[in-house]
Motif scaffolding. Structure first.
Motif, PDB file in Angstrom:
ATOM      1  N   ALA A   1      -3.027  -1.789  -8.279  1.00 30.01           N
ATOM      2  CA  ALA A   1      -2.887  -3.191  -8.669  1.00 30.01           C
ATOM      3  C   ALA A   1      -1.430  -3.523  -8.978  1.00 30.01           C
ATOM      4  O   ALA A   1      -0.978  -4.641  -8.714  1.00 30.01           O
TER       5      ALA A   1
ATOM      6  N   LYS B   1      10.476  -8.197  -6.928  1.00 28.78           N
ATOM      7  CA  LYS B   1       9.166  -8.111  -7.598  1.00 28.78           C
ATOM      8  C   LYS B   1       8.915  -6.718  -8.167  1.00 28.78           C
ATOM      9  O   LYS B   1       7.941  -6.510  -8.894  1.00 28.78           O
TER      10      LYS B   1
ATOM     11  N   ARG C   1       0.749  -3.443  -5.510  1.00 28.43           N
ATOM     12  CA  ARG C   1       0.322  -4.433  -4.505  1.00 28.43           C
ATOM     13  C   ARG C   1       0.990  -5.782  -4.744  1.00 28.43           C
ATOM     14  O   ARG C   1       1.105  -6.601  -3.836  1.00 28.43           O
ATOM     15  N   LYS C   2       1.438  -6.013  -6.003  1.00 30.31           N
ATOM     16  CA  LYS C   2       2.126  -7.273  -6.305  1.00 30.31           C
ATOM     17  C   LYS C   2       3.520  -7.318  -5.700  1.00 30.31           C
ATOM     18  O   LYS C   2       4.113  -8.374  -5.574  1.00 30.31           O
ATOM     19  N   TRP C   3       4.077  -6.143  -5.381  1.00 32.95           N
ATOM     20  CA  TRP C   3       5.463  -6.119  -4.901  1.00 32.95           C
ATOM     21  C   TRP C   3       5.577  -6.476  -3.423  1.00 32.95           C
ATOM     22  O   TRP C   3       6.609  -6.936  -2.982  1.00 32.95           O
TER      23      TRP C   3
END
Lengths: 289, 349
Positions: B331, B296, B334-336
């Motif tokens: 932001a 990711k 935090r997706k990873w």
């Protein structure tokens, strides 16, 4: 990281701005100077060396070695070593490296010997000079190379300047030392005969200091050779480029061959230089032994 | 063999018991526990020295250290050395791998010793550039356009005098990649394919620092320069360049460019770059958690270029810049990672 004990101190912004200002303001003039050195001195020498038939260069080296050492065996051996570099397919690179080295060495001699003599005459100059020489020998070369190449352009000229900076200190130190070591009795006697300072220098001090100065020249040559790979990192062609390409592509053999060629060049330069450094009487007496 | 199995089962049971006894079931069952780091092994990363490589490496280090409690080390070296080290598991992670570009990587990938994961950078570009003022001029700096009609590599012979080489003034100078970099070989082949060997000197600057210094010097002085470069980089974020058109990408032709000994290469633009994270085989096999994170891991290109230009402008190191960027853009990262790791990272920054 930052403890209150240390006063925060930084001059990096000042240096960055100074370099930018210098390049923007005087960059073109420096480039012209660089072009002058390149087209006036280096490229002619390089084209002569590269155009000369290899046997002629080998013969010249052999004759030089013979003149220095009066030993046929030694001069043949040194020429054979250089021949070996040609066998590796590195003759052209060798000539390019040689041209850079010779120009750098000539510059170093033109600056270093007068500076060494001046340092021997003046204790005050010597006190100022010694720390400067220390900096020249130990400051990591890329620290001053990057600004230098922004001013002088990429390629052979900054390589020569870097080589001069690195090779100069031992020459200055040993010239200074050689003249200071001349027997005071001898100088005294010369003074009492009413010599001028220049006569004293030319007829007593320089001849007496010759072996030490030759050792200095020899040291300068070896230091210059140590810079060959660094020079290639700023775009100078020659043996260093082969070493660099070898290392960068993990072609260890290629790097080793070119590295060995640099060692050979160093040995040849060293043996000839050393032979010239010996006192004349011993040099001529040697072959009879 | 049997004894070994018996032993490891016993060890596993013991470990599980120890966990229970120590009263840490929450940690063991947590979403983000890296087996590699829990075993006490440091994660060694390639100490990539170009800007985006250094920035991405520093970012990954912060994620690993704060999010997963890993110890990390970086090992310096050039690309080929690092790829070889990765194949031997001397390092475990290479943050920015331009997949398919180097022989060392391709051989290691074929042998299954390394694995490429994720999509670290998307939309990266590389090619032959000149500063914008060379084509369009710059009224503010009083620079006249020196090569107004320069649009593609085919126009270069006409403008060789503009880019005149100092050492061979009859030819122009093409600033290639440093000696021994993968792109150096491709560009040398491109010079042949575009029939520029008679009009241009193939100038190899020897090191990345020398290449950048020469470009910066030319731009400061407002002089023409013809160069190979790539993005994401601080230079591309900071100055305006015009990219010269090349023949469209053709896989067959590019193969003749990638083979530096091919006698008759044909022209082709470089393929769209596939940039992934490289991991060593033992690491990939033993740590699905971190590999999952790497899948990711991605910094959007415009953000990356801006972060790099800022890094160059403020002259801070990659770690400081990575920390500042992560603080400003939670932001993205935090997706990873799973929520618990994200919380730890936020606390750690």
């Amino acid at each position: 990281m930052s403890t209150p004990f240390f006063i925060p101190l930084s001059f990096k912004d000042a240096v960055n701005h100074a370099v930018e200002w210098l390049v923007g303001q005087y960059g073109d003039q420096f480039r012209q100077l660089s072009g002058l050195l390149l087209r006036g001195v280096l490229l002619p020498l390089e084209s002569v060396l590269r155009a000369a038939p290899p046997w002629l260069v080998l013969l010249a080296v052999a004759l030089l070695a013979w003149h220095a050492s009066r030993s046929a065996g030694r001069s043949l051996g040194l020429a054979a070593l250089l021949y070996l570099i040609g066998c590796f397919g590195l003759w052209d690179a060798l000539m390019q490296t040689l041209a850079i080295m010779l120009v750098a060495l000539a510059l170093a001699l033109a600056i270093g010997i007068p500076l060494g003599i001046a340092a021997a005459w003046s204790d005050r100059l010597r006190r100022v000079l010694l720390p400067v020489l220390d900096v020249m020998q130990t400051l990591p070369s890329f620290v001053y190379l990057v600004p230098v190449l922004m001013l002088f352009g990429l390629g052979k000229v900054p390589a020569i300047l870097a080589t001069v900076v690195y090779a100069l200190p031992p020459l200055v130190r040993l010239t200074d030392l050689g003249i200071r070591q001349v027997d005071p009795g001898l100088t005294e006697a010369a003074w009492s005969f009413g010599t001028t300072r220049w006569q004293l220098l030319l007829t007593v001090q320089l001849p007496q200091a010759r072996p030490t100065i030759m050792a200095g020249i020899n040291q300068a040559t070896m230091m210059a050779l140590a810079m060959v790979v660094i020079a290639s990192m700023i775009g100078a062609r020659g043996l260093g480029e082969d070493v660099l390409a070898g290392i960068q592509t993990l072609d260890v053999g290629r790097g080793m061959q070119a590295g060995l060629a640099i060692v050979i060049l160093a040995i040849v330069a060293d043996r000839i230089g050393q032979a010239y450094g010996r006192p004349r009487a011993r040099r001529t007496a040697e072959p009879r032994r | 063999m049997r004894m070994g199995n018996g032993k490891s089962i016993a060890a596993g049971t013991l470990a599980a018991l120890a966990c229970l006894l120590a009263g840490q079931p929450a940690q063991a069952a947590g979403a983000a526990a890296s087996p590699w780091c829990k075993a006490g092994k440091p994660v060694k990363l390639a100490g990539l020295d170009w800007e985006s490589g250094a920035f991405l490496t520093a970012t990954l280090q912060l994620v690993l250290e704060h999010g997963y409690g890993c110890r990390t080390e970086t090992v310096p070296g050039n690309t080929v050395t690092m790829e070889t080290a990765l194949a031997n598991d001397d390092i475990q992670l290479l943050a920015e791998e331009w997949v398919g570009r180097s022989d060392a990587w391709n051989a290691a990938a074929r042998a299954g010793k390394v694995k490429a994961v994720g999509h670290v950078i998307e939309g990266a570009a590389e090619g032959w550039y000149v500063p914008d003022y060379v084509v369009n001029g710059d009224a503010r700096r009083k620079i006249k356009p020196l090569a107004p009609g320069l649009k593609s590599v085919g126009d270069l012979p006409r403008y060789k005098a503009v880019f005149a080489d100092e050492e061979e003034p009859a030819k122009g100078r093409f600033l290639n990649c440093p000696t021994g970099w993968t792109c150096e070989g491709v560009n040398s082949q491109k010079l042949k394919a575009y029939k520029l060997t008679d009009s241009y000197v193939n100038f190899r600057p020897g090191s990345g620092a020398a290449l950048d210094a020469e470009i910066a010097s030319a731009i400061l002085r407002g002089k023409p320069v013809l160069l190979y470069y790539w993005s994401p980089t601080a230079l591309m974020g900071k100055y305006r360049f015009v990219r010269l058109a090349e023949p469209a990408y053709d896989a067959r032709c590019f193969a003749t460019l990638a083979d530096k000994d091919h006698p008759a290469p044909c022209g082709s633009a470089s393929p769209a770059a596939l940039i992934q994270a490289g991991v060593s085989k033992p690491f990939a096999e033993s740590d699905p958690v971190l590999v999952g994170m790497l899948e990711k891991f991605n910094v959007p290109l415009d953000q990356l270029n801006r972060a790099l230009a800022e890094m160059a402008e403020r002259k801070v190191d990659a770690r400081a810049q990575a920390r500042a960027w992560m603080k400003a853009n939670p932001a993205v990262w935090r997706k990873w990672v799973p929520a618990d790791a994200a919380a730890r990272i936020a606390a750690g920054l």
